[in-house]
Design a protein around this motif. Structure first.
Motif: not given
Length: 665
Positions: A168, A172, A175, A222
């Motif tokens: 990744m 990040t 996922l 996110t």
């Protein structure tokens, strides 16, 4: 002679099936769009096939969790599949042959060139349909809608599942939970991470480090900081994921879909198109009375589908009739991990994924190394006399990436498993998964994926000739060319090490030692039916009981494999062509690059060869001049045409390409 109980049972089931007054249970076939294709007089029809299955019918009972699927008022389990059908607009011009192409992860192009173009020119009908219940419906995708299995009281069925994450981007936070590359196949029964585990490790064989349950969540981070927004299909880690690690999440999932219905849906659609008169609404079968022969073809994952389809008995329809007269599983040497609770039909032989855990050989073989009973892929269809003519085709990458070894020599690698009379096997030496683009380029360019230049060696030309031969075998009874594949009894297979294979030492080139994907024996628990690759996995991740021995094809002094149906490029090589390559960067740097072969060019001149220390003769030493090289290409192409491993128009094209190439110019 006493009939074995297993085969006696199958014979009884066949008699029962014959007594059942059913047509293939496609209740409705709805054509939603029709278009004319070019100027070849063909039509493309797309729509949906609506079907239903009787869970009590023995032929269907092998489908995992079918008994737990919801039923309609008739006690049947319903499904809906998309389909694409390409046929002559004037069916009076149809040949009588139906060619079924199994989509790979929902995608298929029935209007391409090569064998597809040949098929249309000959008046064949081409069909594809949805069989994967794990795919989301989308434009251009063949998909299947299947029900969710529930306990008799309506509560959720649950079970352990595993998902892995690697490579990744640094930093990040979230996922997607992908299993076989697909999201949404197994939603967690609870968002409580104390009932699940997230671990990390620095390599496949390093210590596993559990992460605190308070430091991760089933969530999307996110747009908001940890713990983010709850999301059953994502994992969020406090502080973010580190690409230096491999992560694994194990949790209890709920509401498995009945993926095994995909086999029955394919069986019933093709049976209906071949034998059916009309659906339950009274609409006539669009191919009624026009199909006399059927052939199925699948590549890679969809080739594994064909192998499992035959093995699990689905080449017999509900009326006891044969579905496919011929089948070509191409670049496929395993079973499909679909008829499993919380299965992953899109999986591709990664670590801990099922596929090589049971019967992968055509003839009966006693798997003593794994303590499994003697069995073969054809046991069920032999008992019901519904076995197709089979043409198995695969290449070097399938040995190195996909564990082809037991298909040929079992789990003890002590003898060749013979091929039954209805099976032919053709091996493509020195090719990547599906073969390369071909061409005669002595100076290819490297790609960022790999430590070595990707392999251009093609298999498509040979495959086209063999697919043509399969149709002739089915329709005309013309025997195909002799099988060509590496064997133990001829000394053509050995352990996958440099010393055993005879691979040369080439400066700057890694050796094959440790490259081949191991054949693991996993422990998936006592509810898993290993020989059928079906049932329920109760242990995740599965412990590795043992690593079984495997073999690969031996090579010559150049490093090129010597057995099988070699392409023109392989017979008149410009370098070494391998079925393996290594990853250039990332977590798996130096490990085998999935389904990618390598090309190691020969030096152009003797001077250049000596300067680099390359032990392999240069192009100049081998061929002398461009004209001599072309002459050898012509001779190789003509040999293949005579053997029926290459069609004349492909031979002419290859010779012209060699003439136009820059080899020794």
């Amino acid at each position: 002679m006493q009939v074995p109980p297993f085969k006696a049972t199958l014979a009884a089931l066949a008699i029962l099936a014959l007594a059942i007054p059913v047509e293939a249970r496609i209740t409705r076939l709805v054509v939603e769009h029709t278009e004319t294709l070019g100027h070849d007089g063909y039509q493309k029809l797309t729509g949906h096939a609506y079907g239903e299955l009787d869970p009590k019918l023995p032929l269907n009972a092998i489908i995992t969790d079918l008994e737990f699927a919801p039923r309609n008022a008739r006690g049947m389990v319903e499904y809906v599949a998309t389909f694409t059908l390409i046929k002559p607009a004037d069916m009076a011009k149809a040949s009588g042959v139906l060619l079924y192409f199994v989509p790979n992860r929902g995608r298929i192009n029935l209007t391409g060139g090569g064998f597809l173009s040949d098929a249309r020119q000959q008046g064949h009908v081409l069909v594809a349909s949805g069989w994967q219940g794990d795919l989301e419906a989308a434009e251009g995708m063949e998909t299947l809608s299947v029900p969710v299995a529930k306990n008799p009281d309506g509560s959720s069925i649950t079970g352990l599942v595993l998902a892995r994450f690697s490579d990744m981007p640094a930093g990040t936070m979230s996922l997607p939970i992908l299993r076989g590359g697909v999201a949404g196949t197994a939603d967690p029964a609870s968002f409580d991470t104390s009932k699940a585990t997230l671990t990390r490790r620095t390599s496949e064989d390093s210590a596993v480090v559990p992460l605190r349950s308070a430091d991760w969540a089933f969530a999307d981070c996110t747009k908001s900081p940890f713990p983010g927004t709850p999301d059953p299909r994502k994992v969020c880690l406090k502080g973010g994921f580190n690409p230096a690690y491999l992560y694994e999440v194990v949790y209890t999932a709920k509401d498995p879909k009945v993926y095994g219905i995909g086999f029955a849906a394919t069986r019933d659609l093709n049976s209906y198109l071949r034998y059916g008169t009309q659906d339950d609404t009274g609409t006539a079968n669009i191919l009624r009375g026009k199909i006399t022969s059927t052939v199925s073809q699948g590549n890679s994952q969809s080739g594994n589908f064909i192998r499992s389809f035959i093995h699990l008995g689905f080449n017999q329809d509900e009326a006891g009739r044969i579905v496919f007269d011929g089948s070509n599983p191409n670049i496929a040497v395993r079973l499909l991990a679909m008829n499993i609770r919380f299965g992953a039909p899109s999986g591709g032989a990664a670590m801990y994924e099922a596929g090589s855990d049971g019967v992968v050989w055509w003839a009966d073989y006693a798997d003593e190394a794994r303590r499994h009973p003697s069995a073969g892929l054809l046991d069920r269809c032999r008992a019901t006399e519904t076995c197709p003519k089979i043409m198995e085709t695969f290449g070097s990458s399938e040995f190195y990436n996909l564990r082809a070894s037991p298909d040929l020599v079992g789990t003890r690698v002590d003898r060749d498993i013979p091929l039954p009379s209805n099976v032919r096997r053709y091996y493509f030496p020195g090719v990547s998964h599906g073969g390369g683009p071909g061409g005669f380029n002595p100076e290819p360019q490297p790609q960022a994926c790999c430590e070595l230049v990707p392999n251009p060696n093609p298999s498509s030309d040979t495959l086209r000739a063999l697919q043509t031969a399969l149709v002739d075998w089915v329709v005309k009874g013309t025997l195909p060319p002799p099988s060509q594949y590496p064997r133990l009894d001829r000394g053509e297979l050995a352990s996958p090490t440099q010393a055993a294979l005879g691979f040369p030492t080439i400066p700057g080139v890694p050796l094959p030692d440790g490259v081949l994907t191991p054949l693991y024996e996993y422990d998936f628990g006592t509810r898993f039916k290993y020989n059928d690759l079906s049932g329920v996995m109760t242990i995740q991740p599965p412990p590795v009981r043992q690593i079984l021995p495997t073999v690969a094809p031996k090579v010559d002094a150049d490093g090129n494999e010597m057995a099988g149906v070699a392409s023109v490029l392989h017979q008149v090589p410009l370098g070494t062509y391998t079925g393996w390559n290594t990853v250039a960067s990332g977590f798996y740097k130096g490990h085998i690059r999935t389904n990618t072969g390598a090309y190691i060019p020969f030096a152009k001149t003797k001077t250049a060869r000596l300067a680099s220390g390359d032990p392999r003769p240069s192009l100049e030493e081998r061929y002398g001049t461009h004209e001599t090289y072309v002459a050898q290409v012509r001779a190789a192409a003509e040999r293949l045409v005579r053997g029926r491993y290459l069609l004349k128009d492909d031979a002419d094209r290859l010779i012209a390409q060699a003439e136009a190439s820059k080899v020794l110019k």
